[in-house]
Design a protein around this motif. Structure first.
Motif, short mmCIF file in Angstrom:
data_model
loop_
_atom_site.label_atom_id
_atom_site.label_comp_id
_atom_site.label_asym_id
_atom_site.label_seq_id
_atom_site.Cartn_x
_atom_site.Cartn_y
_atom_site.Cartn_z
N VAL A 41 41.95 46.23 36.23
CA VAL A 41 41.93 45.57 34.97
C VAL A 41 41.83 44.13 35.46
O VAL A 41 42.85 43.59 36.36
N GLY A 42 40.63 43.42 35.64
CA GLY A 42 40.38 41.80 36.06
C GLY A 42 39.50 41.73 37.18
O GLY A 42 39.39 42.66 38.18
N GLY A 43 38.54 41.00 36.75
CA GLY A 43 37.25 41.02 37.69
C GLY A 43 37.20 39.54 38.56
O GLY A 43 36.02 39.37 39.00
N GLY A 44 38.14 39.07 38.79
CA GLY A 44 38.13 38.11 39.86
C GLY A 44 38.11 38.43 41.01
O GLY A 44 37.99 39.61 41.55
N VAL A 45 38.48 37.79 42.24
CA VAL A 45 38.30 38.12 43.70
C VAL A 45 39.28 39.19 43.86
O VAL A 45 39.06 39.91 44.79
N PRO B 79 32.22 38.26 32.73
CA PRO B 79 31.30 38.54 34.09
C PRO B 79 32.06 37.76 34.99
O PRO B 79 32.62 36.59 35.19
N VAL B 80 31.66 38.34 36.45
CA VAL B 80 32.38 37.90 37.58
C VAL B 80 32.16 36.37 37.65
O VAL B 80 32.76 35.53 38.39
N GLU B 81 30.85 36.07 37.26
CA GLU B 81 30.35 34.52 37.65
C GLU B 81 31.15 33.41 36.91
O GLU B 81 30.98 32.35 36.95
N ARG B 82 31.80 34.02 35.68
CA ARG B 82 32.70 33.26 34.93
C ARG B 82 34.14 33.26 35.09
O ARG B 82 34.90 32.72 34.25
N THR B 83 34.51 33.94 36.01
CA THR B 83 36.10 34.07 36.24
C THR B 83 36.53 32.69 36.99
O THR B 83 35.69 31.82 37.37
N THR B 84 37.89 32.71 36.86
CA THR B 84 38.59 31.59 37.84
C THR B 84 38.19 31.80 39.15
O THR B 84 37.89 30.49 39.58
N SER B 85 38.01 32.72 39.73
CA SER B 85 37.74 32.83 41.15
C SER B 85 36.28 32.06 41.32
O SER B 85 35.95 31.58 42.46
N ALA B 86 35.34 31.99 40.39
CA ALA B 86 34.08 31.67 40.50
C ALA B 86 34.31 29.81 40.69
O ALA B 86 33.28 29.41 41.23
N VAL B 87 35.21 29.34 40.26
CA VAL B 87 35.39 27.99 40.35
C VAL B 87 36.12 27.52 41.66
O VAL B 87 35.98 26.48 42.21
N ALA B 88 36.62 28.39 42.55
CA ALA B 88 37.37 27.99 43.75
C ALA B 88 36.38 27.49 44.66
O ALA B 88 35.24 27.50 44.81
N ALA C 182 49.50 49.64 28.41
CA ALA C 182 50.05 50.88 27.77
C ALA C 182 49.15 51.90 27.15
O ALA C 182 49.32 52.95 27.38
N GLU C 183 48.01 51.32 26.65
CA GLU C 183 47.06 52.10 25.92
C GLU C 183 45.77 52.34 26.88
O GLU C 183 44.80 53.21 26.25
N VAL C 184 45.92 52.10 28.07
CA VAL C 184 44.87 52.46 29.17
C VAL C 184 45.05 53.82 29.62
O VAL C 184 46.10 53.94 30.42
N ARG C 185 44.12 54.61 29.15
CA ARG C 185 44.43 56.12 29.51
C ARG C 185 43.98 56.55 30.86
O ARG C 185 42.92 57.32 30.95
N ALA C 186 44.06 55.89 31.98
CA ALA C 186 43.77 56.27 33.20
C ALA C 186 44.99 56.54 34.08
O ALA C 186 46.19 56.16 34.10
N PRO C 187 44.78 57.42 35.06
CA PRO C 187 46.00 58.18 35.70
C PRO C 187 46.73 56.92 36.61
O PRO C 187 48.04 56.72 36.51
N VAL C 188 45.95 55.83 36.98
CA VAL C 188 46.61 54.63 37.67
C VAL C 188 45.67 53.45 37.04
O VAL C 188 44.65 53.33 36.97
N VAL C 189 46.68 52.63 36.86
CA VAL C 189 46.05 51.34 36.39
C VAL C 189 46.54 50.16 37.41
O VAL C 189 47.80 50.16 37.54
N VAL C 190 45.57 49.37 37.81
CA VAL C 190 45.89 48.26 38.50
C VAL C 190 45.59 47.04 37.73
O VAL C 190 44.56 46.79 37.63
N ASN C 191 46.69 46.10 37.77
CA ASN C 191 46.71 44.84 36.69
C ASN C 191 46.43 43.72 37.72
O ASN C 191 47.37 43.33 38.20
N CYS C 192 45.22 43.42 37.72
CA CYS C 192 44.79 42.21 38.53
C CYS C 192 44.42 41.02 37.51
O CYS C 192 43.19 40.51 37.78
N THR C 193 44.89 40.91 36.58
CA THR C 193 44.60 39.96 35.38
C THR C 193 45.09 38.35 35.65
O THR C 193 44.74 37.69 34.83
#
Length: 317
Positions: A12-16, A39-48, A162-173
């Motif tokens: 979860v999270g589409g920055g770098v 979209p990745v072009e509008r994430t915080t990382s795009a401003v770096a 908690a409602e994301v039904r994947a075996p593993v969730v990586v929180n990169c928000t």
């Protein structure tokens, strides 16, 4: 409640940080989905900016190790700058002496030396060759590399991990973790940039004035990225004209040819600062796994690959 997702790991999270973590996982054969609010072009990382150098990140020892691993990757990617948006560029770290850099980096940076007075008239500085990333090019390249590895990328907002039904969730928000986790320790550090036409500058400069104000100049094709600011707990994404004028003035004091350069764009981003990066696996009651991976401050680009590899180990071993 969400239905079960057809993947091994959901990032979860589409920055770098999110993109790089997803790439590491997918290229190891893990079935990955990535959900990004924007979209990745509008994430915080795009401003770096984005120059490789640890900035506003703790713990220091881990950050240095992650940065050195990332340096290895960026050196490889710099062989194809047109595709990857990564190149090795020379410039000056102002208000710094070679002995201030530390052996951790100096041993890996050939050619590191004291800057001459012609290279940095403002005072003491270090001449270095570091990775410099064109983020509007690098982020879409990462996304396509991720897709080429078989991952699915979707624009989707998550309201409850908690409602994301994947075996593993990586929180990169990033800063979003403040509300999503919730984690009030994540705080914004506002950065404002000015993009101007490049009058022919080929080297970068980073400087800190006596009053603590930053000035930096990062050259890219046809343009210069000028900065910057570090405003604690400031949430506004609207460019401040007075701040923009001050940025240009500080940069022109370092590189006079900047004065009068045509302004192309104003950018504002909120760095996801935290007292320490949260990189932690949390077993959930139903047997699934949640991996938190956020709080990289102003060093997400610098540590992305090293940190992503550690997050991948936490996620799938």
């Amino acid at each position: 409640m969400e239905t079960e997702l057809d993947c091994d790991v959901l990032v979860v999270g589409g920055g770098v940080i999110g993109l790089t973590t997803a790439v590491v996982l997918a290229e190891r054969g893990v079935r990955v989905r990535l959900w990004t609010r924007d979209p990745v072009e509008r994430t915080t990382s795009a401003v770096a900016g984005a120059l490789w150098w640890p900035y506003r990140i703790e713990p220091v020892a881990s950050a240095r190790a992650w940065a050195l691993r990332s340096l290895e990757v960026y050196e490889e990617l710099a062989a194809r700058p047109e595709a990857t948006g990564v190149r090795m560029a020379e410039g000056v770290l102002g208000e710094t002496a070679p002995e201030d850099v530390g052996a951790w980096a100096a041993d890996r940076l050939p050619g590191l030396r004291r800057a001459t007075s012609a290279e940095y008239p403002a005072g003491s500085g270090v001449w270095a060759r570091l990775p410099l990333l064109d983020m509007p090019a690098h982020l879409p390249w990462l996304r396509e590399r991720l897709r080429a590895a078989g991952a699915v990328v979707e624009t989707r907002t998550v309201a409850d991990l908690a409602e994301v039904r994947a075996p593993v969730v990586v929180n990169c928000t990033g800063l979003g973790a403040r509300e999503l986790v919730p984690d009030p320790a994540v705080r914004p550090v506002r950065g404002q940039l000015v993009v101007v036409e490049n009058p022919g500058i080929r080297t970068w400069t980073v400087s800190t004035g006596d009053d603590g104000a930053m000035a930096y100049c990062f050259p890219h094709r046809g343009r210069l990225v000028l900065g910057g600011t570090a405003e604690e707990d400031a949430w506004s994404l609207e460019p401040d004209p007075a701040v923009a004028e001050a940025i240009v003035r500080r940069c022109a004091a370092l590189r006079p040819e900047i004065a009068g350069a045509r302004v192309l764009e104003h950018r504002v981003g909120l760095r996801p600062a935290r007292d320490t990066v949260r990189l932690e696996r949390v077993p959930l009651p139903d047997g699934r796994l949640l991996v938190h991976h956020y709080g990289h401050g102003g060093a997400g680009v610098t540590v992305a690959w090293g940190c992503a590899e550690e997050a991948a180990r936490l996620a799938v071993g």
